[in-house]
Design a protein around this motif. Structure first.
Motif, mmCIF file in Angstrom:
data_model
loop_
_atom_site.group_PDB
_atom_site.id
_atom_site.type_symbol
_atom_site.label_atom_id
_atom_site.label_comp_id
_atom_site.label_asym_id
_atom_site.label_seq_id
_atom_site.Cartn_x
_atom_site.Cartn_y
_atom_site.Cartn_z
ATOM 1 N N VAL A 39 0.855 -1.188 0.000
ATOM 2 C CA VAL A 39 0.000 0.000 0.000
ATOM 3 C C VAL A 39 0.890 1.237 0.000
ATOM 4 C CG1 VAL A 39 -1.857 1.245 1.168
ATOM 5 C CG2 VAL A 39 -1.737 -1.268 1.325
ATOM 6 N N VAL A 40 0.584 2.170 -0.889
ATOM 7 C CA VAL A 40 1.325 3.426 -0.987
ATOM 8 C C VAL A 40 0.332 4.572 -0.846
ATOM 9 C CG1 VAL A 40 2.785 4.879 -2.443
ATOM 10 C CG2 VAL A 40 3.057 2.387 -2.499
ATOM 11 N N VAL A 41 0.650 5.531 0.009
ATOM 12 C CA VAL A 41 -0.228 6.670 0.261
ATOM 13 C C VAL A 41 0.515 7.955 -0.090
ATOM 14 C CG1 VAL A 41 -1.706 7.843 1.934
ATOM 15 C CG2 VAL A 41 -1.279 5.374 2.157
ATOM 16 N N ILE A 42 -0.120 8.783 -0.922
ATOM 17 C CA ILE A 42 0.465 10.050 -1.357
ATOM 18 C C ILE A 42 -0.515 11.166 -1.007
ATOM 19 C CG2 ILE A 42 1.524 11.289 -3.290
ATOM 20 C CD1 ILE A 42 1.548 8.542 -4.772
ATOM 21 N N PRO A 43 -0.401 11.770 0.160
ATOM 22 C CA PRO A 43 -1.339 12.824 0.558
ATOM 23 C C PRO A 43 -1.280 14.042 -0.363
ATOM 24 C CG PRO A 43 -0.107 11.998 2.448
ATOM 25 C CD PRO A 43 0.571 11.472 1.231
ATOM 26 N N ASP A 44 -2.452 14.571 -0.671
ATOM 27 C CA ASP A 44 -2.580 15.791 -1.473
ATOM 28 C C ASP A 44 -3.878 16.448 -1.025
ATOM 29 O OD1 ASP A 44 -2.856 17.805 -3.290
ATOM 30 O OD2 ASP A 44 -2.955 16.518 -5.060
ATOM 31 N N HIS A 45 -3.785 17.455 -0.179
ATOM 32 C CA HIS A 45 -4.965 18.016 0.485
ATOM 33 C C HIS A 45 -5.529 19.255 -0.204
ATOM 34 C CE1 HIS A 45 -4.309 15.164 3.708
ATOM 35 N NE2 HIS A 45 -3.073 15.592 3.862
ATOM 36 N N ARG A 46 -5.202 19.440 -1.471
ATOM 37 C CA ARG A 46 -5.683 20.631 -2.172
ATOM 38 C C ARG A 46 -7.163 20.566 -2.520
ATOM 39 N NH1 ARG A 46 -1.355 20.787 -6.885
ATOM 40 N NH2 ARG A 46 -1.669 18.541 -6.638
ATOM 41 N N ALA A 47 -7.725 19.377 -2.570
ATOM 42 C CA ALA A 47 -9.159 19.215 -2.871
ATOM 43 C C ALA A 47 -9.630 17.926 -2.206
ATOM 44 C CB ALA A 47 -9.391 19.155 -4.378
ATOM 45 N N PRO A 48 -10.910 17.840 -1.825
ATOM 46 C CA PRO A 48 -11.411 16.653 -1.115
ATOM 47 C C PRO A 48 -11.708 15.486 -2.044
ATOM 48 C CG PRO A 48 -13.182 18.223 -1.391
ATOM 49 C CD PRO A 48 -11.942 18.893 -1.941
ATOM 50 N N LEU A 213 -1.640 -1.304 -3.978
ATOM 51 C CA LEU A 213 -2.685 -0.297 -3.819
ATOM 52 C C LEU A 213 -2.023 1.061 -3.661
ATOM 53 C CD1 LEU A 213 -5.566 0.776 -3.193
ATOM 54 C CD2 LEU A 213 -5.147 0.150 -0.796
ATOM 55 N N ILE A 214 -2.423 2.009 -4.495
ATOM 56 C CA ILE A 214 -1.918 3.373 -4.388
ATOM 57 C C ILE A 214 -3.100 4.319 -4.225
ATOM 58 C CG2 ILE A 214 -0.631 5.218 -5.520
ATOM 59 C CD1 ILE A 214 1.041 3.159 -6.899
ATOM 60 N N VAL A 215 -3.057 5.117 -3.163
ATOM 61 C CA VAL A 215 -4.097 6.110 -2.912
ATOM 62 C C VAL A 215 -3.434 7.474 -2.836
ATOM 63 C CG1 VAL A 215 -5.935 6.883 -1.392
ATOM 64 C CG2 VAL A 215 -5.490 4.430 -1.650
ATOM 65 N N ALA A 216 -3.830 8.364 -3.729
ATOM 66 C CA ALA A 216 -3.309 9.729 -3.742
ATOM 67 C C ALA A 216 -4.468 10.688 -3.552
ATOM 68 C CB ALA A 216 -2.595 10.015 -5.066
ATOM 69 N N GLY A 217 -4.311 11.645 -2.658
ATOM 70 C CA GLY A 217 -5.376 12.619 -2.479
ATOM 71 C C GLY A 217 -5.543 13.067 -1.043
ATOM 72 N N ASP A 218 -6.757 13.468 -0.718
ATOM 73 C CA ASP A 218 -7.054 14.086 0.566
ATOM 74 C C ASP A 218 -7.222 13.036 1.656
ATOM 75 O OD1 ASP A 218 -7.603 16.039 2.418
ATOM 76 O OD2 ASP A 218 -9.711 16.257 1.836
ATOM 77 N N VAL A 219 -6.129 12.340 1.974
ATOM 78 C CA VAL A 219 -6.142 11.265 2.962
ATOM 79 C C VAL A 219 -4.861 11.328 3.780
ATOM 80 C CG1 VAL A 219 -7.611 9.679 1.656
ATOM 81 C CG2 VAL A 219 -5.133 9.698 1.256
ATOM 82 N N THR A 220 -4.882 10.617 4.876
ATOM 83 C CA THR A 220 -3.669 10.417 5.664
ATOM 84 C C THR A 220 -3.303 8.944 5.605
ATOM 85 O OG1 THR A 220 -4.834 9.912 7.724
ATOM 86 C CG2 THR A 220 -4.375 12.248 7.242
#
Length: 447
Positions: A39-48, A213-220
């Motif tokens: 699992v790879v997480v790439i936080p990006d909090h610019r939009a929900p 699994l890669i999740v990029a976006g408004d997550v921690t």
């Protein structure tokens, strides 16, 4: 697909130049579930919103002999339903929740992706985890979809002379390795694929320990870990992981040439590809040196090709170069051009060969290296302003034997690449014996 593959090396080099995690203030986090799924997480909090991708470390080059196209056919069939979510429900649920998604297959990996609002992330995880192990297929769903794939091949390859030439060039490049067959498959083999062929490939490769699994976006990372353990964690690997064993390509000892004529071609074109190692088989500096060489030789208006072939000698209407090492086993360094009206293919080819010979004999200059490096840095602003691009960068790297550190640390290596590194790469890789040249010509008009 070919364009996507050729763009990725530039994106990776740009990523190296800009240091995206630092430039965008992103900390990339990776962990594994108990079943082996990465699992790879790439936080990006610019939009929900979030981009959710599942990458399987399997593709067309992993197909059984005689079953060309089954990996791509299975990609289509993954949308045909499970007991819990019958045919068509995956897309219907996704659209009803304001999301969109799709999938793609390459030689080395198959990826499925969705973009949704943050609060819909549990939903897409549930849908994707369900079809990872519960796909149900019947002849009533497989045979019509096989016809869809056959029509896709007609439209994208058989009806495109350039696509046919590229296919034949790949077949000429690889004498033994499965990269020599097209991802979409040969028409005669795709037309014979069965439901059982698809299910056999599914059972052999679609396991959690073979997935990323890669999740990029408004997550921690903490949020994603809870959801991943809830939805993907219970999945059990049904068979031991199999090693990806592919036929090794024998050392090339003769340049190859493919010439095609087609009445649908309006103007001639020329291209050449050199066989190179894959990124995972080279040091980062070696890989970046080849990316810079492609930029110097054919990367834009300041490149040697454009300055000499288009401006000085008026030989080429367009020209360029690319480097693609983001595959598991082999990479490629490519060149292309099209002659101006009244100029022959032979004149353009001779002009290109003269430029390459000068690069090998005399090398590139410090000015060319600095300019090319700066160009890639400048481009990073646009290439990295996207969740999807970030997710794909890491997905491609991990699916082809590279690491997260390889991606994040390339900026340090880019600034250390020297003129001699680029010259050494040119001398090593621009070997005509390891090349295939392709020529596409209009069909001669009868008198």
């Amino acid at each position: 697909m070919r364009l996507f593959k050729r763009l990725l090396p530039v994106v990776f080099a740009v990523l190296a130049a800009a240091g995206p995690a630092r430039a965008l203030d992103i900390d990339v986090t990776s962990f594994k579930l108990a079943n082996g799924m990465q699992v790879v997480v790439i936080p990006d909090h610019r939009a929900p919103v979030v981009t959710h991708m599942v990458w399987y470390k399997t593709g067309a080059a992993d197909e059984t002999e005689g079953k060309a196209g089954v990996a791509h056919l299975l990609e289509h069939l993954m949308f045909k339903g499970t007991t819990k979510h019958p045919d068509g429900e995956f897309d219907r649920i996704l659209r009803a929740n304001g999301g969109n998604g799709n999938a793609f297959t390459t030689q080395d990996y198959t990826a499925y992706f969705q973009k949704v609002m943050k609060d819909r992330l549990p939903l897409v995880m549930e849908l994707e985890a369900d079809r990872m192990q519960n796909l149900e297929l019947t002849d009533e769903t497989v045979l019509p979809e096989r016809s869809v794939v056959l029509e896709e091949r007609r439209q994208r390859t058989d009806n495109e002379p350039a696509g046919l030439l590229n296919e034949q060039m790949d077949a000429a490049m690889y004498a033994a390795h499965p990269y020599g067959k097209p991802v979409i498959g040969w028409m005669n083999q795709v037309s014979k694929l069965t439901r059982q062929d698809a299910m056999d490939f599914y059972a052999a490769h679609y396991e959690p320990e073979n997935a990323i699994l890669i999740v990029a976006g408004d997550v921690t990372p903490e949020e994603v870990k809870i959801l991943a353990e809830r939805h993907y964690g219970p999945l059990v690997n049904k068979r031991p992981a199999s090693e990806r064993v592919r036929a090794e390509e024998p050392p090339p000892n003769a340049a190859r040439r493919v010439t095609m004529t087609d009445p649908r071609v309006s103007s001639p074109s020329w291209q050449r590809q050199y066989l190179t190692p894959a990124a995972r088989q080279m040091s980062q500096r070696e890989e970046l040196a080849l990316s810079l060489l492609a930029e110097i030789v054919g990367g834009g208006n300041q490149s040697r090709f454009h300055q000499t072939l288009s401006l000085d000698k008026k030989l080429a209407a367009y020209s360029g170069a690319w480097f693609d090492a983001d595959q598991l086993d082999y990479g490629g360094f490519g060149l292309y051009a099209s002659p101006n009206p009244g100029v022959s293919i032979e004149q353009v080819e001779s002009g290109i060969d003269a430029i390459l010979a000068e690069v090998v004999a005399k090398g590139v200059t410090q000015e060319e290296l600095d300019r090319s490096r700066n160009n890639m840095i400048a481009s990073s602003v646009y290439l990295l302003d996207s969740q999807d691009k970030l997710a794909r960068l890491f997905g491609v790297a991990l699916a082809t034997g590279q690491s997260i550190d390889d991606v994040l640390n390339w900026d340090k290596d880019l600034v250390t690449v020297t003129v001699e590194d680029v010259n050494k790469a040119a001398r090593a890789m621009l070997d005509r014996r390891a090349s295939v040249t392709g020529v596409l010509l209009p069909e001669a008009k009868s008198q």
